[in-house]
Design an enzyme around this catalytic site. Sequence first.
Site, short mmCIF file in Angstrom:
data_model
loop_
_atom_site.label_atom_id
_atom_site.label_comp_id
_atom_site.label_asym_id
_atom_site.label_seq_id
_atom_site.Cartn_x
_atom_site.Cartn_y
_atom_site.Cartn_z
N ASN A 48 4.25 -8.63 8.62
CA ASN A 48 5.01 -9.39 7.61
C ASN A 48 4.28 -10.66 7.18
OD1 ASN A 48 7.67 -8.07 9.32
ND2 ASN A 48 7.69 -7.93 7.08
N SER A 86 11.63 0.54 14.02
CA SER A 86 10.93 -0.75 13.97
C SER A 86 11.46 -1.60 15.13
CB SER A 86 11.23 -1.41 12.63
OG SER A 86 10.67 -2.69 12.57
N LYS A 92 9.69 0.76 -0.39
CA LYS A 92 11.07 0.29 -0.24
C LYS A 92 11.64 0.17 -1.64
CE LYS A 92 10.50 -2.60 3.88
NZ LYS A 92 10.28 -3.99 4.32
N ASP A 115 3.47 -4.15 12.35
CA ASP A 115 3.86 -4.79 11.08
C ASP A 115 3.85 -6.30 11.26
OD1 ASP A 115 4.91 -5.56 8.64
OD2 ASP A 115 6.85 -4.57 8.91
N LYS A 172 7.14 1.42 15.63
CA LYS A 172 6.47 0.32 14.92
C LYS A 172 6.80 -0.97 15.65
CE LYS A 172 7.82 -2.00 10.64
NZ LYS A 172 8.14 -1.78 9.22
N LEU A 173 5.76 -1.70 16.03
CA LEU A 173 5.96 -2.99 16.70
C LEU A 173 5.78 -4.10 15.68
CD1 LEU A 173 3.85 -2.55 19.98
CD2 LEU A 173 6.25 -1.93 19.57
N LYS A 174 6.73 -5.01 15.64
CA LYS A 174 6.56 -6.22 14.85
C LYS A 174 5.57 -7.12 15.59
CE LYS A 174 9.47 -5.84 11.38
NZ LYS A 174 8.96 -5.89 9.99
N GLY A 225 12.46 0.23 5.49
CA GLY A 225 13.89 -0.05 5.64
C GLY A 225 14.12 -1.54 5.59
N GLU A 276 0.59 -2.94 9.02
CA GLU A 276 1.36 -3.18 7.80
C GLU A 276 1.31 -4.67 7.44
OE1 GLU A 276 5.31 -1.65 8.38
OE2 GLU A 276 6.10 -2.54 6.53
N ASP A 301 3.24 -3.46 2.30
CA ASP A 301 4.69 -3.47 2.11
C ASP A 301 4.98 -4.53 1.04
OD1 ASP A 301 7.43 -4.08 2.29
OD2 ASP A 301 7.52 -4.17 4.46
O1 OSB Z 1 8.84 -5.49 6.91
O2 OSB Z 1 9.53 -3.52 7.18
C1 OSB Z 1 9.74 -4.73 7.16
C2 OSB Z 1 13.32 -5.37 8.28
C3 OSB Z 1 13.67 -6.40 7.43
C4 OSB Z 1 12.75 -6.90 6.55
C5 OSB Z 1 11.47 -6.36 6.51
C6 OSB Z 1 11.11 -5.31 7.34
C7 OSB Z 1 12.05 -4.84 8.27
C8 OSB Z 1 11.74 -3.81 9.26
C9 OSB Z 1 12.87 -2.96 9.78
O3 OSB Z 1 10.65 -3.65 9.76
C10 OSB Z 1 13.18 -1.83 8.88
C11 OSB Z 1 14.44 -1.10 9.27
O4 OSB Z 1 14.48 -0.58 10.38
O5 OSB Z 1 15.39 -1.05 8.46
MG MG Z 2 7.12 -4.34 6.60
#
Ligand code: OSB
Ligand code: MG
Length: 368
Positions: free
Chosen positions: A191, A135, A263, A189, A161-163, A291, A214, A239
């Site tokens: 969020n 990520s 998760k 992703d 995976k790009l935020k 993760g 995501e 997620d």
């Molecule tokens: O949305 O997947 C998520 C990290 C912290 C909180 C939420 C997320 C994430 C990640 C990184 O995308 C996941 C990892 O590499 O542990």
């Molecule tokens: Mg996520």
Amino acid sequence: MKLTGFELRVIEMPLVAPFRTSFGVETTREALLVRAVSDEAEGWGECVAMNEPLYSSEYVAASVDVITRFLVPALAGVPDLDASAVAPTLERFKGHRMSKAAVELAVLDAELRASGVPLSRELGAVRDRVDCGVSVGIMDSIPELLDAVDGYLDEGYVRIKLKIEPGWDIEPVRAVRERFGDDVLLQVDANTAYRRGDARHLARLDPFDLLLIEQPLDEEDLLGHAQLAAALTTPICLDESIVSARAAADAIALDACSIVNIKPGRVGGYLEARRIHDVCVAHDIPVWCGGMLETGIGRAANVALAALPGFTLPGDTSGSNRYYSSDITDPFVVEDGTLPVPTGPGIGVTPDRDALDAVTVRTEWIAL
Ligand code: OSB
Ligand code: MG
């Protein structure tokens, strides 16, 4: 197995680089570890709550409080407690799934160590290595992003995976596709950073052939995700919305997603995570293991889960060095884009005492 008590340890681990998402920037991972002590063995669990309630409503100090004040006292009343009794015993306390998951994992680990059974076998794993994705956080510039992605591809990660967030979405995806080509497994992703009215904007991601987007919308907006899924060709993965097997079944029935990120912390534990896996397999919905910047404790358990048959997409199961220059367990090292599933009893790893003490900022012992 007779439990004698739980130790809670709040730790602080510096990240190798700041990790930015649509909800904030992390530079240090504050986390809570739970150690369950019994007459036969001790077991470890990691609580994935972060230091602020930005990913979900949970946060570290609240986890310490709810575990101390409610969860452990409730378990104290159960004779011959085993891991399968933890969730039913704690069910009357609303929410706090990450805290419950950590307690359940500590009890499960203790139990499995006492009987010599690896967590992967207990859960039904079918693989001895798992495919690893990574990520990649939001960066200040596209060149910085391309450097980071280049480094991860060099390390062997099989999926990027790009935020994303409004203002950092189409252009970074375009830049990564242009530089690294169409063969890279690529996903994004958000969020929860978008609104229903952003459907036309998000459809501009469709030409880039992403594996998935995501959690674009609010955690509670299943209907919005269903509408968005109908408007995009990019598959929707949930997620934050998937907090239980029931939530997964509902999201699938509503066509709100076609892929699920599992998760264990978000859903109350590894046993519920397995139920979600089973629901998804029954509906032909691919799953992958998410993760939460875990230390080696949580990472070991995630890798065991990711070895189940329905985990057909690479997870956010990266190597320890993705986040930490030194871990509290033996580090997980990515080779050929994969991590080995631990083979020892329980989660199969144990924290190094000195490394653990060096990052511990607070310890509580709760006797049963
Ligand atoms: O949305 O997947 C998520 C990290 C912290 C909180 C939420 C997320 C994430 C990640 C990184 O995308 C996941 C990892 O590499 O542990
Ligand atoms: Mg996520």
